[in-house]
Structures are given as C-alpha cells and as structure tokens.
Motif scaffolding. Sequence first.
Motif, short mmCIF file in Angstrom:
data_model
loop_
_atom_site.label_atom_id
_atom_site.label_comp_id
_atom_site.label_asym_id
_atom_site.label_seq_id
_atom_site.Cartn_x
_atom_site.Cartn_y
_atom_site.Cartn_z
N GLY A 69 0.83 -1.19 0.00
CA GLY A 69 0.00 0.00 0.00
C GLY A 69 0.86 1.24 0.00
N GLY A 70 0.27 2.38 0.29
CA GLY A 70 1.03 3.62 0.36
C GLY A 70 1.20 4.28 -0.99
N VAL A 71 1.91 5.41 -0.98
CA VAL A 71 2.11 6.20 -2.19
C VAL A 71 3.58 6.52 -2.35
N LEU A 72 4.08 6.37 -3.58
CA LEU A 72 5.45 6.76 -3.89
C LEU A 72 5.39 7.78 -5.01
N GLU A 73 6.01 8.97 -4.77
CA GLU A 73 6.00 10.00 -5.80
C GLU A 73 7.16 10.96 -5.61
N ASN A 74 7.58 11.51 -6.73
CA ASN A 74 8.62 12.54 -6.75
C ASN A 74 9.95 12.00 -6.20
N VAL A 75 10.47 11.02 -6.92
CA VAL A 75 11.74 10.39 -6.54
C VAL A 75 12.74 10.60 -7.68
N ALA A 76 13.93 11.11 -7.35
CA ALA A 76 14.99 11.30 -8.33
C ALA A 76 16.26 10.61 -7.85
N ILE A 77 16.80 9.75 -8.72
CA ILE A 77 18.05 9.05 -8.43
C ILE A 77 18.98 9.32 -9.61
N THR A 78 20.13 9.96 -9.35
CA THR A 78 20.97 10.41 -10.45
C THR A 78 22.45 10.32 -10.11
N ASN A 79 23.26 10.29 -11.16
CA ASN A 79 24.72 10.28 -11.01
C ASN A 79 25.18 9.09 -10.16
N VAL A 80 24.92 7.90 -10.71
CA VAL A 80 25.28 6.65 -10.04
C VAL A 80 26.26 5.88 -10.93
N VAL A 81 27.35 5.44 -10.35
CA VAL A 81 28.31 4.56 -11.02
C VAL A 81 28.31 3.24 -10.27
N ALA A 82 28.07 2.14 -11.02
CA ALA A 82 27.97 0.83 -10.36
C ALA A 82 28.83 -0.19 -11.08
N GLU A 83 29.52 -0.98 -10.30
CA GLU A 83 30.26 -2.13 -10.82
C GLU A 83 29.62 -3.39 -10.25
N GLY A 84 29.25 -4.31 -11.16
CA GLY A 84 28.59 -5.53 -10.69
C GLY A 84 27.10 -5.33 -10.57
N THR A 85 26.45 -6.13 -9.75
CA THR A 85 25.01 -6.27 -9.52
C THR A 85 24.38 -7.09 -10.64
N GLU A 86 23.52 -8.02 -10.26
CA GLU A 86 22.91 -8.94 -11.22
C GLU A 86 21.86 -8.27 -12.09
N SER A 87 20.97 -7.48 -11.49
CA SER A 87 19.88 -6.81 -12.21
C SER A 87 19.88 -5.35 -11.76
N PRO A 88 20.57 -4.47 -12.47
CA PRO A 88 20.91 -3.16 -11.91
C PRO A 88 19.75 -2.28 -11.50
N ILE A 89 18.65 -2.27 -12.29
CA ILE A 89 17.53 -1.36 -11.98
C ILE A 89 16.24 -2.18 -11.88
N PHE A 90 15.51 -1.98 -10.78
CA PHE A 90 14.30 -2.74 -10.49
C PHE A 90 13.25 -1.79 -9.94
#
Length: 444
Positions: A297-318
């Motif tokens: 439940g609940g509400v998710l809004e107005n989220v910004a994720i930027t300038n990310v450098v990643a090495e590895g991870t199986e499924s980077p964005i979910f």
Amino acid sequence: MRLKFLALLCCLALQQAAARDYNIIDYGAAPDTTRLSTQALQRAIDDCSAAGGGRVVVPAGSFKTGTIVLKSNVNLHLEHGATLYGSRNLADYRRLKPNYLSLRTQTETIQLIYADGAENVVIDGYGTIDGRGSAFKKLSWNDEGITRPHLLRFIACRDVTVKDITLRNSGCWMQHYLACDRLRISGIKVFNRNNFNNDALDIDGCHDVVVSGMIADSDDDGITLKSTSPRLCENVAITGCVISSHCNAIKLGTETNGGFRNINISGIVIKPSADQSTQFFGKPRGISAISVEMVDGGVLENVAITNVVAEGTESPIFVRLANRARGYYEGQRIDSVGSLRGVTISNVRVTGAGPTGCSITGLPGHPVRDVVLRDIIIEHAGGCREVPPTPDEKPAEYPEATMWGLLPAKGFFIRHARGVELDNVTVRTAAPDARPKVVRVDAR
C-alpha cells in the motif's frame, strides 16, 4: 562598556558550563572488555541530560557495554582510539518497547544504543562502535531485534546527528531511524557483514533527512528507505556515498505502508565488497544497484536518483508496484495496492552486471506511472537465448530484482506501465544476446 564586557564573560561562562564533558572513566567505566561498563555509561548520560546537556566522552580504550539509552541534549563522543564493544551476552541487552503510538502493537526489541522521543542527540568522534553481532545466532525468520540486537535504534527523535564514527558488526540492521525528524548523517563508515539482515542504513518513515559521505560495506541492503507505519518517508537527500552490498545498494522498500515522497539520491558509487569470504544473503556482486518498490500500500511519488556509477550487480535497476499487503502490526488489513509514479533515474553507468536484465512492472489495473530513464549505460555478460515473458505476475511475493529469473529483455522488461520514457539508454553485452533491448507488455 565594562558592564557589557562582564555580561559577555557571563554568557561565555554559561555556554562553557552547558557544554560540560562527562567522562565515562569518572563514572567507573573500565577500559577492559572483560568488565561491563553499561551502568557507568548510563549514569554519565543521565547526569548530562539532567544538567541540560553536554558531551559524554568515551576516551581512548576498549569498553564493553550492554544497552544504553541516549537522552535529550546528549552528545556521545568517541575520541580517537575509543571503541565501544557490544556484549556477547544477550542478558546484557534491555528489551524496550517504543512509545511511538503508530507502532503501539510492536513487540519489545533489543539494541545496543537506543533513543525514544529524544531531542538534540549527537553521536560523533573518530572512535568505533562494534556490536560483535556474530555472537547472536539466527533462531527464526523474523528474529532481528528480538534475539539479535540492532546496533543503533532511534525512534520518534528530533534533531539527530551521527557523524564521523565507524560502526561495525551489528547483530542485524546496523542503524534504524524510525519516525525521526531532522536527521543528519555524515562522514561515517559502516562495516556490517557478520550476520543475517545486516543492512548498513535504514531510514524508516523519517522527515527532513540529509545523508552524506557514508562509506558502507554490508551483506544485506546498503542505503534503505522504509515506511513501516502510516508515516511517509519524505524530504530525504542522500549524496556522495560509496556502497558495497550483496543485496540492493540503493533501495526504497520493502516495507511501504505509508510510502515515499520527495526523495533525492545522487552521487553514489556502488562496488563489490573487497572481502567475499562470507555471504549470508544475496549474490557476491550484489542483486541490484537501484530498487524502487511499493508492495504494502502507500504512495510513492517525486523520486529522483541520479549520477550513479555501479560495478557488478545482477539486475541493476528494479522498479516494482505489487500487492504483498503486509501490515506493520498483526491483523492489519491492507486493502489497496498503492501507487508508484513520478520516478526519474538518470546518469547511471553500470559495468560488469549479470545477464538477468532490468524490470519496471506493475499489476493488471495498477500500472506504474511516469517513470523516466535518461542517460543510462548498462554493460553485462549477455550470451542469452530468447525468453518469453513469464505469465506468473507474482503479486504477493517478496519483491526482488531476480524474482523472475532471466528476463525477456536484455535491457528493460516493462509490464503494466503508463508513461515510461527511455531517453538515451544504452545496453551493451559482452557476448551476443538474442533478447531485444526492450520488451513492453501492457505498457504505453
């Protein structure tokens, strides 16, 4: 002029008196890990708070303690060379129940350092707090905070600062800030890879939060935002951190009863842990770099994720909207799916990822809305065959980027979504991959 000068001297004297130091040695603490210093620490804290505030000083040396409770206007200061070690004996930890009304049915929990309803609380210095959490065995699925202590737990506190210290080896979550206002965390180092549920940082239903300059290496999630009550986690800025995690480096969820609003996360470096000798959860190089989840439940809004450098991870964005519908107290009924909209993920560079792919998914009749992916480069192993979309929506399962296994897209699988934009998104594979870059199902 003379009267003004005398008045100034009086003011300075009062300020110095208010900033008095309370050295725990003066209260009987012993720099000896065979002896408990819990009572000495607590007496120093109590006296400091009762006198209007000041610093409780932990000098250089190794001190053993059970649960201590911080109070208003107290600065717990660890000098260079100071280490607080948590007791390995469960009997040395107090079972405490929060006064926060929205968690009225929550069971008592144990933690090394606790504060409930306190104001103007600081933990700082260049010392170390080590929970020695490997001493507490996992006895049941939800035993964190029950038979395995948190290291820091702050509930319904205001004006909290944690800076510069090193935190190591909690029995479960390293730091849990619940329903706190005006929280500032800066320059800390976190190493939490010695037990199950070893998150580095959990910000839960807090307002007006700034996190900067954290270096963290955790077995479980790294930077974790939660909402384990009707109170939204909102007005949060996180920047300039270096994160290693076997699970999710940046995660909104899993608990989402209230939701998330006005979240800005930027300038994050994600890398594998240098020490792969132990693993309780996840994958050696991490499950995801960025997970945005709404499932209770609940509400998710107005989220910004930027300038990310990643090495590895199986499924980077979910990105996941679902209906696990787990309440925060026994018997609570969650009768709405919730909503997820207004998310921008930009300027992301991922190398060495696994071949699973990324996903943005809602449920039939409950689409994810208005998600923008911009200026993203993902490089992964590739080498996969074509895969049809799984018909199993898994609406009530625990949300995890790898929950469907290999995805039908080598880039992004988008299902039950409206207004998802991909702008300058590049997917490169080391080996030829038969899957298309993007697969859309009920998405427009």
